[in-house]
Structures are given as structure tokens and as C-alpha cells.
Design an enzyme around this catalytic site. Structure first.
Site, short mmCIF file in Angstrom:
data_model
loop_
_atom_site.label_atom_id
_atom_site.label_comp_id
_atom_site.label_asym_id
_atom_site.label_seq_id
_atom_site.Cartn_x
_atom_site.Cartn_y
_atom_site.Cartn_z
N PRO A 1 -25.37 13.37 -24.01
CA PRO A 1 -26.56 14.14 -23.58
C PRO A 1 -27.19 14.87 -24.75
CG PRO A 1 -24.79 14.42 -22.00
CD PRO A 1 -24.21 13.63 -23.15
N CYS A 2 -28.53 14.83 -24.81
CA CYS A 2 -29.23 15.30 -26.00
C CYS A 2 -29.74 16.73 -25.91
CB CYS A 2 -30.41 14.37 -26.27
SG CYS A 2 -31.63 14.34 -24.94
N GLN A 3 -29.58 17.39 -24.75
CA GLN A 3 -30.21 18.69 -24.57
C GLN A 3 -29.77 19.72 -25.61
OE1 GLN A 3 -28.71 16.91 -22.26
NE2 GLN A 3 -29.86 16.86 -20.34
#
Length: 413
Positions: free
Chosen positions: A118-120
Site C-alpha cells: 500500500p502506497c499511502q
């Protein structure tokens, strides 16, 4: 070539590897809705390969329910998706499940691992908000579990996808994280090369820049992957061409039938390739009257080549207190160009993705968003409109992923 798919999302990256030359052994995904989408997609391919697509169509048109559909799908197909978070408590069990699959299918080698955590945590948009959480934000170090999979299965190659914000992200010690990541990949025995890839250069009708890291065990030079990929450039459709065969509809409507207009060559070849599967999820959000008035103004201005900002609207439309930042919070697509980047925030509202046709006066539908990401029309997203938008916004465009798989085949054949 046998592939393990990590942090799979809805399966955009996977979709490009669903060819006769690749075998997707397992997907690992923690989000329940995305995992259901992956299971349904595996079911679709099983039914297609066994001339039973009518069952899939019956499910999409609600003539049979979920249980009735999956009673026709073998358990080994259903169990390809592991709906689990990858962490220190679960990784041994995930390894065990995959090992059982390897043994059962008499697989000698895992050839590739694909996916991106996940890139958040790395995104420049949420960076200020997440700064205070760095000491406890486990998402920052999920790449280390990816490395554990490399150590365990020793694939020939891996593809690691993430936001370009990772290039400038600093860890809890206020030091650049990426050089440390690269060092850890190297210590695990992998050579790698990185590059910012713009999807629109590869036939995707969307300006979407992402960091792609390609690693190998030394069997080939990783830089060769990007050289091969650069031979696969392609001019994309415009938004107008991409949408031209879809029906007209208005805010709050759902119309699941194609218009009488012919699809573009790209859409015919890559989006509408399974004629027997009905159109689905062509549903637009209902909007507040004030937003609809703004949509008209924004779309009309865009058609004249003007990007109208929030603080330039008539005062009667300005209901937000913040009139100094996020001035492009309302944004229309341009019929004569590719789309701007589609992101997961579309699951919260569609203000940033206003349909270019002023007469329709709405934000884009789930199906139109899926097309911008190059998902085929026969791809169905579980389990709600909101979760569908989120899955689409987070995905790797399948058409770009197909270029990845093609480059890999050209290198390894």
C-alpha cells in the site's frame, strides 16, 4: 512461468499476466472486497476456459447468487486468493499455504513475484498528515515482507510498483528510505533497476506516473527490462474515444447497455473483447444540486480549454470554507486528451472526475473509471459502488501490466 501476486488489490497487475505463458499461483490481499473481486476474476477465467460463461453472466444479471455461482467453481480455484494481511503473525501460515499449492501442482520453481505494498504512507498528498505516525506506521516497512517472499521462493524476477513519492520519502530517522530499501533487496541477492513509468506512453488513456522497480536474481540485467519496455510505446485513446460507445446518462442513473456508436479500435480489441458478457456497473453517483451547478460550469469551461478554479466560481456556489488551497477540487475530464491520474479518493466523491459532456452533467461511472484504468468491461468489482471505485483507483492499469508481462517474456524466452 509461475507467479505469486502480493498486495494484489483488485488484480490490475495480475490481469496483465493472465496469459497462456503465465500461471498465477496465488494472490495475497487483505481487503475483503478486493479479495472477493480476485476470487470472482479467477472464477471468470475458469468458466471461460470451460465454456460456461453463461453462469458468469447469470451472476452479473442477478439470476443466480454468489453461492450458486461458486458451487460450480472448483475449490482449488476459489482458494487461489488468500484474504490475509501480511505481517509477522501471518507470514508463516501464508508460506505454508503456498507451499501446499506448489507441492500439489508439482511446481519446481517460482519464476516471478509481482505486487506493491500500500502506497499511502509514501504518498506526497498524505505526507504531512502521516508525519506524526511515522514511528508506529507499519505500512512504511511492508516491503520487508516482500523481501521475505524473495528469500523464501528465490524467483528469477520481481516487479515492485509504488507511487513516485517513495523517491523522496524520509523514514522516522529523517533519512531517505529508498536507498535503504535498495540495499536490503541487494542483501537478499537481487539486482534491481528503477524507473518512473508514465502509463500514457504505453497506450493507457491516463497520465499516471508510478515508480517501477524491476529486480532479478542475476539471470539477466534488470536494465534490460526497461529497454525492452521502451520498445512497447503506444499512442493512447483520448477520453472521448474511450467513452464513445457508452450510453448517455445523468446523475444517479445506471444504464447497462451500449450505445449505437461504434467503439474505438482500442476499446474493441482490449475493453469489449467478450461480447457475450453484459455491460455492468455503469452507475453514476447522485449529486447535490449545488454540485451539479458547479459541474456544468467546470465542464463547460474545460470544453473551451479553461481550467476553472473553485475561487473563480460565483460566490453563491462556494460553500467550502477553504478558498486558498485545493482550488482544483472540481475538475472535468478533457474529451480530446487522456485522463488525469485516477486515484482512490474517487471512492469518496467524483468532483475531480466530471464527465466532459455538459449535457450529462455528472461525475464518471464505475465502468468509465474502470475503462480509464483499462480494465475490460467483463471485469466486475465486488462488493459495492464505493469499494469498486476504491479498487479501481488503487490499481495498476492492466494494459500497462500486459506490457510488463510481454517485456518479461521477450527477455526470458
Amino acid at each position: 512461468m509461475n507467479i505469486i501476486d502480493l498486495f494484489s488489490g483488485a488484480g490490475g497487475l495480475t490481469e496483465g499476466f493472465r496469459t497462456n505463458e503465465f500461471n498465477i499461483l496465488n494472490h495475497v490481499e487483505m481487503d475483503i472486497a478486493a479479495a472477493e473481486t480476485l476470487k470472482l476474476r479467477d472464477a471468470y477465467y475458469y468458466l471461460k476456459n470451460n465454456n460456461k460463461l453463461d453462469l458468469y453472466c447469470q451472476y452479473l444479471t442477478k439470476k443466480i447468487n454468489h453461492d450458486q455461482l461458486f458451487s460450480n467453481i472448483p475449490l482449488d480455484q476459489q482458494n487461489k486468493t488468500l484474504n490475509q494481511e501480511i505481517n509477522s503473525d501471518t507470514i508463516a501460515g501464508i508460506f505454508s499455504t503456498i507451499d501446499d499449492e506448489i507441492a500439489k501442482n508439482n511446481i519446481k520453481n517460482i519464476d516471478g513475484i509481482i505486487g506493491g505494498p500500500p502506497c499511502q504512507a509514501y504518498s506526497t498528498v498524505g505526507r504531512a498528515r502521516n508525519k506524526s505516525k511515522k514511528d508506529s506506521d507499519e505500512r512504511i516497512y511492508l516491503y520487508r515482507y516482500y523481501i521475505e517472499f524473495l528469500k523464501k521462493y528465490r524467483p528469477k524476477f520481481f516487479i515492485f510498483e509504488n507511487v513516485k513519492g517513495l523517491l523522496s520519502f524520509k523514514d522516522q530517522f529523517d533519512e531517505p528510505l529508498l536507498p535503504k530499501m535498495i540495499s536490503e533487496f541487494n542483501e537478499a541477492g537481487y539486482h534491481l533497476e528503477k524507473q518512473i513509468i508514465d502509463s500514457s506512453k504505453y497506450g493507457v488513456p491516463q497520465k499516471r506516473e508510478r515508480l517501477i522497480i524491476f529486480g532479478t536474481d542475476g539471470s539477466i540485467e534488470p536494465s534490460e527490462f526497461f529497454k525492452e519496455l521502451n520498445t512497447l510505446h503506444e499512442t493512447p485513446n483520448t477520453v472521448g474515444e474511450l467513452f464513445q460507445d457508452l450510453p448517455e446518462l445523468h446523475s444517479g442513473q445506471e444504464v447497462n447497455s451500449y450505445s449505437n456508436r461504434k467503439p474505438s479500435k482500442f476499446v474493441q480489441a482490449n475493453i469489449r473483447k467478450t461480447a457475450e458478457v453484459p455491460l455492468t456497473q455503469n452507475i453514476a453517483r447522485p449529486n447535490q444540486p449545488n454540485d451539479l451547478e458547479i459541474y456544468k460550469l467546470i465542464a463547460d469551461a474545460k470544453n473551451k480549454g479553461i481550467n476553472l478554479h473553485y475561487n473563480e466560481l460565483d460566490k453563491k456556489y462556494q460553500t467550502h470554507k477553504n478558498k486558498h488551497s485545493f482550488l482544483d477540487r472540481y475538475k472535468a475530464l478533457d474529451s480530446n486528451a487522456v485522463s488525469h491520474t485516477l486515484v482512490a479518493h474517487i471512492c469518496k466523491d467524483g468532483h475531480y472526475y466530471i464527465h466532459p459532456d455538459v449535457k450529462q452533467n455528472r461525475s464518471i461511472t464505475v465502468r468509465e473509471a474502470a475503462r480509464i484504468q483499462t480494465f475490460p468491461d467483463n471485469f466486475y468489482f465486488e462488493t459495492s459502488r464505493t469499494s469498486a471505485f476504491k479498487q479501481i483507483g488503487n490499481a495498476v492499469p492492466p494494459y500497462l501490466s500486459h506490457k510488463f508481462s510481454k517485456a518479461i517474456l521477450n527477455l526470458y524466452k
